[in-house]
Design a protein around this motif. Structure first.
Motif, mmCIF file in Angstrom:
data_model
loop_
_atom_site.group_PDB
_atom_site.id
_atom_site.type_symbol
_atom_site.label_atom_id
_atom_site.label_comp_id
_atom_site.label_asym_id
_atom_site.label_seq_id
_atom_site.Cartn_x
_atom_site.Cartn_y
_atom_site.Cartn_z
ATOM 1 N N MET A 1 0.851 -1.177 0.000
ATOM 2 C CA MET A 1 0.000 0.000 0.000
ATOM 3 C C MET A 1 0.896 1.240 0.000
ATOM 4 O O MET A 1 1.911 1.273 0.688
ATOM 5 C CB MET A 1 -0.925 -0.020 1.217
ATOM 6 N N HIS A 2 0.477 2.240 -0.731
ATOM 7 C CA HIS A 2 1.217 3.493 -0.802
ATOM 8 C C HIS A 2 1.249 4.138 0.588
ATOM 9 O O HIS A 2 0.238 4.145 1.287
ATOM 10 C CB HIS A 2 0.548 4.424 -1.812
ATOM 11 N N THR A 5 -1.574 6.601 1.545
ATOM 12 C CA THR A 5 -2.967 6.169 1.460
ATOM 13 C C THR A 5 -3.681 6.376 2.786
ATOM 14 O O THR A 5 -3.263 5.848 3.813
ATOM 15 C CB THR A 5 -3.069 4.694 1.033
ATOM 16 N N VAL A 8 -9.351 3.861 1.113
ATOM 17 C CA VAL A 8 -9.407 2.898 0.025
ATOM 18 C C VAL A 8 -10.845 2.876 -0.482
ATOM 19 O O VAL A 8 -11.783 2.634 0.295
ATOM 20 C CB VAL A 8 -8.972 1.493 0.491
ATOM 21 N N GLU A 76 -6.458 3.602 -4.108
ATOM 22 C CA GLU A 76 -5.855 4.154 -2.908
ATOM 23 C C GLU A 76 -5.885 5.674 -3.021
ATOM 24 O O GLU A 76 -5.433 6.232 -4.027
ATOM 25 C CB GLU A 76 -4.427 3.648 -2.748
ATOM 26 N N VAL A 115 -8.210 4.005 6.236
ATOM 27 C CA VAL A 115 -7.072 3.197 6.647
ATOM 28 C C VAL A 115 -6.763 3.486 8.107
ATOM 29 O O VAL A 115 -6.705 4.657 8.521
ATOM 30 C CB VAL A 115 -5.842 3.480 5.746
#
Length: 116
Positions: A1-2, A5, A8, A76, A115
């Motif tokens: 995952m970036h 982020t 999502v 994301e 997140v």
């Protein structure tokens, strides 16, 4: 995952069988590239549902996901506001998607997750 982020967003759907090749072509070559240009969109991943067999509690089970859409995409995002931005609105209605693909999709589901 970036690492940036914060949210999502998922978009899931089925598509008419006779439009599946066009759906995949437009999604990969037009729709995703346009959305990735939207400020605040960090990454996009497309998926197709697969059979699920898993072991839980010492028992191996086949999980039936009746009614769940076959295709999904995960986006994301840096913020939830990306989804209401002018750039997002423009991107999702460009190219062949709105006229040649969207009318042949069904069972559409959209979710937003923060997140933790």
């Amino acid at each position: 995952m970036h690492p940036k982020t914060k949210y999502v967003f998922t978009a899931a759907m089925d598509v008419d069988l006779e439009k599946e090749a066009l759906f995949n072509e437009v999604y990969d070559r037009e729709h995703i590239p346009l959305i990735l240009k939207v400020p605040g969109v960090l990454a996009a991943t497309r998926m197709e549902r697969a059979p699920l067999v898993m072991t839980i509690g010492g028992e191996t089970k086949t999980v039936v996901s009746e009614g769940e859409p076959r295709f999904s995409a995960i986006y994301e995002l840096e913020s939830a506001e990306v989804l209401t931005s002018e750039a997002w609105a423009k991107a999702v209605d460009q190219g062949r998607w709105p006229s040649e693909v969207r009318p042949y999709t069904r069972n559409r589901r959209h979710t937003l997750h923060k997140v933790m």
